[in-house]
Design a protein around this motif. Structure first.
Motif, PDB file in Angstrom:
ATOM      1  N   GLY A   1       0.104 -26.582  23.108  1.00 55.17           N
ATOM      2  CA  GLY A   1       1.212 -25.766  23.609  1.00 55.17           C
ATOM      3  C   GLY A   1       0.906 -25.319  25.029  1.00 55.17           C
ATOM      4  O   GLY A   1       0.123 -25.948  25.734  1.00 55.17           O
ATOM      5  N   ASN A   2       1.507 -24.180  25.462  1.00 55.81           N
ATOM      6  CA  ASN A   2       1.277 -23.672  26.822  1.00 55.81           C
ATOM      7  C   ASN A   2      -0.204 -23.462  27.109  1.00 55.81           C
ATOM      8  O   ASN A   2      -0.692 -23.783  28.184  1.00 55.81           O
TER       9      ASN A   2
ATOM     10  N   THR B   1      -4.182 -32.385  17.448  1.00 56.51           N
ATOM     11  CA  THR B   1      -2.879 -31.784  17.169  1.00 56.51           C
ATOM     12  C   THR B   1      -2.564 -31.880  15.681  1.00 56.51           C
ATOM     13  O   THR B   1      -3.015 -32.810  15.010  1.00 56.51           O
TER      14      THR B   1
END
Lengths: 328, 328
Positions: B11-12, B34
């Motif tokens: 993610g970010n 992931t």
């Protein structure tokens, strides 16, 4: 059991250490060592012996950490290695260019004796070094800025006092507000010496001295003043003592840097100190470092360290659990 | 030899770690793990494999430190102890109240596996914790203040989005300038929640929603808004995406304290962050901590740590000698 602290040298810094040790719940002041006649020393803390520095070795088993209050020019290069041969020691050695050499000397003595020596504690070197080190590790692509003041520079005050016709003087180093704002704006300015700081001097003349000549000599003094915009005020000695006896100082450490796939995100880290008393704040840092020295030696470590090597939790009188729970 | 970094969660925060690892001269990105279908992940760095998190254990000998990009609510309480059983790990766990429990879980797993787990890295907890810890150790007689912002609070933005009739929202936490100045003045103010921060909300309504009702519900929301002066702006989704998509944040940690025989000297320590990208800065801290994790394990240490336990020099890619010479 309290950590038993000794102080070597009872000037402004030594007196500050005495205050800091008395404020620390886990420490006690065991002795003050002096090279002067011990009977001439007026201590603030009742009941603590004042001992000749020459007899310090006899206190080996009654002192856990010796905090050195001497100066970097001549005292510490000799004293820190010497006393690291007897005690865990902490100093405020601040001649940046000579730190590697001083480190090597203290490291050798401390390793031989099985002690810990922590050098260059205070705020610059010290807390400002930490601010620079953390910020550089986090933002490898960036730019550092250090500003000092507003505060009294003892070295510059001394330089003025050496001028013929000057009876007394006090010099303030002042960061230029526009330069601070340029850094905070994130514009990565290139700043000259003159753009970063100004110098303000309060000077007491000897009777009959030539004010214009003294002012000219100050402003043209190489290294100290010629690269700066300098203001000189002539005042009475009574006014100097009344309004300029304190030793405030402080300053700013900035790092500005970028992250992002295209370096599109700017970050600014600013660390700022505003200190009413430079020696008492420095002494408070030395005292916290003494706690770390004691803990490191209790773990069986020896040798020289700087604040960059100390786990931050070791400076605190609180337990690691307590710090995690209440302060993390 | 480079430190081989794995990232769990893209993610970010994970993307920020990728940027920071690529900027570090002593690191290389070895793999991204992931829980999604690996083929759906679009990485920025060419040539780095994307692997299912379920296969991470097979990478034990090809990863030196795994940096976790997950969230504190549900991901990290499970993932950090689990992966500490395989790798050295670093996380940004930021639920302050649950840190002792998380620490204990990671400590147990890491000691069993002979790994290092560094938790709660970032800026709060993280750099702000360090600022508080150092300042408390130096000025035991003092007062702490933390301010956040100006920046986007994801939690508050989410809370607004859950209101019926709201399509999208972004909330900024803003420190009150007068409160900052009161702290900087050294007056040791007592500040209420309302006096320290204001909240500004940019809200996109669903078609036909009642703006007055939404504004009332925001302003009266307990915990999140009712104790603050809150401003609500209704804007179009196009304007929200154009002007409020970035994730800036930052804040201030102050400690004000006294020294002196009569506590007559005041000192103010201020640490300030101004961040264009909260996730990229946090990721940069995590990446520096990964370096420390690797060094600690190379020394034969194991167990859980926080930034309060890390020697600052361990975060830097530079040698201790180099830091002493150029940065101390």
């Amino acid at each position: 059991m309290s950590i038993r602290i000794g102080i070597l040298g009872y000037g402004n810094l030594g007196k500050g250490v005495e205050i800091a040790v008395n404020a620390a719940p886990d420490m006690e002041l065991a002795a003050v060592f002096t090279r002067r006649d011990p009977s001439s020393v007026q201590k603030q803390t009742a009941g603590v012996p004042v001992v000749s520095a020459a007899e310090a070795a006899a206190w080996k088993d009654r002192i856990d950490v010796l905090i050195l209050g001497g100066g970097s020019a001549t005292d510490l290069p000799e004293q820190t290695p010497q006393f690291a041969g007897i005690f865990n020691v902490v100093d405020s050695f601040d001649t940046h260019a000579r730190i590697p050499e001083h480190f090597a000397n203290v490291d050798r003595a401390a390793k031989e004796a099985g002690t810990i020596g922590i050098i260059s504690c205070g705020w610059d070197p010290g807390m400002f070094s930490l601010a620079r080190a953390y910020a550089n590790a986090i933002l490898p692509d960036g730019k550092d800025y250090t500003f000092w003041g507003k505060g009294v520079s003892q070295g510059h005050s001394d330089a003025i006092r050496r001028i013929k016709g000057v009876k007394n003087a006090r010099q303030y180093t002042i960061p230029v507000e526009a330069a601070l704002e340029a850094v905070r704006s994130g514009s990565d300015p290139e700043l000259t010496t003159r753009q970063k700081h100004t110098r303000e001097c309060f000077v007491v003349l000897e009777d009959g001295a030539d004010a214009a000549a003294v002012e000219k000599e100050i402003k043209e003094m190489p290294n100290y003043f010629s690269d700066y915009d300098t203001t000189v005020h002539f005042i009475s000695e009574e006014e100097l003592l009344r309004n300029h006896s304190a030793l405030p100082h402080g300053g700013f450490v900035f790092r500005t840097g970028s992250t992002g796939a295209a370096k599109e995100h700017r970050h600014i880290i600013e660390y700022k100190l505003t200190l009413d008393s430079n020696p008492e704040f420095t002494a408070s840092v030395l005292t916290a470092c003494a706690r770390a020295a004691w803990r490191l030696q209790q773990e069986g470590q020896s040798g020289c360290r700087t604040m960059l090597d100390l786990p931050p939790a070791y400076l605190s009188e609180r337990s690691a659990e307590d710090l995690r729970k209440h302060l993390l």
